[in-house]
Design a protein around this motif. Sequence first.
Motif, short mmCIF file in Angstrom:
data_model
loop_
_atom_site.label_atom_id
_atom_site.label_comp_id
_atom_site.label_asym_id
_atom_site.label_seq_id
_atom_site.Cartn_x
_atom_site.Cartn_y
_atom_site.Cartn_z
N CYS B 210 0.70 -1.14 0.04
CA CYS B 210 0.07 0.07 -0.03
C CYS B 210 1.05 1.25 -0.04
O CYS B 210 0.55 2.24 -0.58
N TYR B 211 2.03 1.11 0.55
CA TYR B 211 3.02 2.21 0.70
C TYR B 211 3.21 2.65 -0.67
O TYR B 211 3.20 3.63 -1.35
N ARG B 212 3.57 1.53 -1.42
CA ARG B 212 4.30 1.68 -2.77
C ARG B 212 2.99 2.37 -3.79
O ARG B 212 3.29 2.85 -4.72
N LEU B 213 2.10 1.51 -3.68
CA LEU B 213 0.78 2.01 -4.52
C LEU B 213 0.40 3.47 -4.00
O LEU B 213 0.44 4.36 -5.07
N THR B 214 0.60 3.86 -2.84
CA THR B 214 0.30 5.36 -2.58
C THR B 214 1.33 6.21 -2.82
O THR B 214 0.91 7.28 -3.49
N SER B 215 2.63 5.83 -2.79
CA SER B 215 3.72 6.84 -2.94
C SER B 215 4.04 6.96 -4.38
O SER B 215 4.56 7.97 -4.98
N SER B 216 3.35 5.89 -5.42
CA SER B 216 3.49 6.02 -6.72
C SER B 216 2.66 6.85 -7.58
O SER B 216 2.66 6.89 -8.59
N SER B 217 1.63 7.09 -6.94
CA SER B 217 0.37 7.58 -7.61
C SER B 217 -0.12 8.84 -6.94
O SER B 217 -0.04 9.04 -5.81
N ARG B 219 -2.52 11.36 -5.18
CA ARG B 219 -3.58 11.04 -4.24
C ARG B 219 -4.55 12.24 -4.40
O ARG B 219 -4.52 13.27 -4.68
#
Lengths: 219, 219
Positions: B210-217, B219
């Motif tokens: 989730c960190y990788r999903l959040t920090s790569s897109s 918000r």
Amino acid sequence: MKQMKSSKPPVAVPAISISRLSLYARRLATLERKGVEMVTSSVLADACGVNSPQVRNDLSYFGGFGVKGVGYYVGELLFEIRKILGLDKQWRLGLIGVGDLGTALLKQNQFANDEYAFVAACDKDPKQVSRQIGEITIEPFDSMERAFNAAKVEIGVINISHRLAQKVADKLIKGVGVRGILNFSAADIQCPKHVFIENVDFTLSLDKLCYRLTSSSPR
Amino acid sequence: MKQMKSSKPPVAVPAISISRLSLYARRLATLERKGVEMVTSSVLADACGVNSPQVRNDLSYFGGFGVKGVGYYVGELLFEIRKILGLDKQWRLGLIGVGDLGTALLKQNQFANDEYAFVAACDKDPKQVSRQIGEITIEPFDSMERAFNAAKVEIGVINISHRLAQKVADKLIKGVGVRGILNFSAADIQCPKHVFIENVDFTLSLDKLCYRLTSSSPR
């Protein structure tokens, strides 16, 4: 007195620091439930076997936290770490392959602090299909794309034979549009750069245990 | 031409290097099954998302491996890494708490490359007791010490409610003499210094995802 100042990190944050943020969040959530308001870095350090400077270093990637000489506000730090990790929302999980492990997962269903919830599941085995576990009805394997799209699945949880794992991952990525996969199979799944995979393998934990048992005793 | 020269490390080896040794061993075992004889550090690096110098650094803690400019002998490096990790023997596991996850574990029973095997299991639930899963007969909870001692359990695998986990761990340590515990419960188990605990929590893997999903897109 403003304690928090989180920001996007300018440098790549080591994966190990991210893992520790998770552990800090767990400890903070426990403290919050107990009504504790302030916490020192050494208490957080204890939660994952590091020291206080390491805690401060992990947090420093994301800005200035805490009050010098006093510590951190539990609720606020938890709020900020959850935001950093992307856990300020509930993530929607779809399970492919129920079996014994999958049944255990679906029965538990809500994980951590409700940060994750299964919203759909499918299985190849006709004996599993239409079975109800908690609020989830198991769908046939062939209906995965339709069911997962309808349930707005964001993360696919793969719990099937490693021979089928790559094919299922491709379907999840192309047909459902998931960008995150939790892989319980032994397959070494390949995926495009915009998709992230985490492999869960408890035998790696066993390996670590055995190294420590072996290296700490005469052979 | 002698390739290997493994030795006890003079310094503490970082936990992350040990985890990578496990991943190198998995990759080497796959290559060995395929009949591959030599491997370069970059192939091993690929197995866990690091670069070649990191592989050489991880191995350097334990002595000189490989042939300069050529690579590593697959079979020999695998043999040495298994020895380092203590996986040149089969470890005997005892399961406390069967349930759905435990059933899945017992059905699989032999893990990794037969490096682990369950030899005993017990459960509180009378419906589980006397059930046969593979070669294991589930024993009643009260017989744990007797059954685990008879089966020469070396590592306890705790898969019960976090409320009971500490009590069970104490029994495992004092009554059975285990020095290693794999903990699937959410309990923060305390133990003496000579005992090692690894906590297995797949929600930590979800957090990383989730960190990788959040920090790569955006918000």
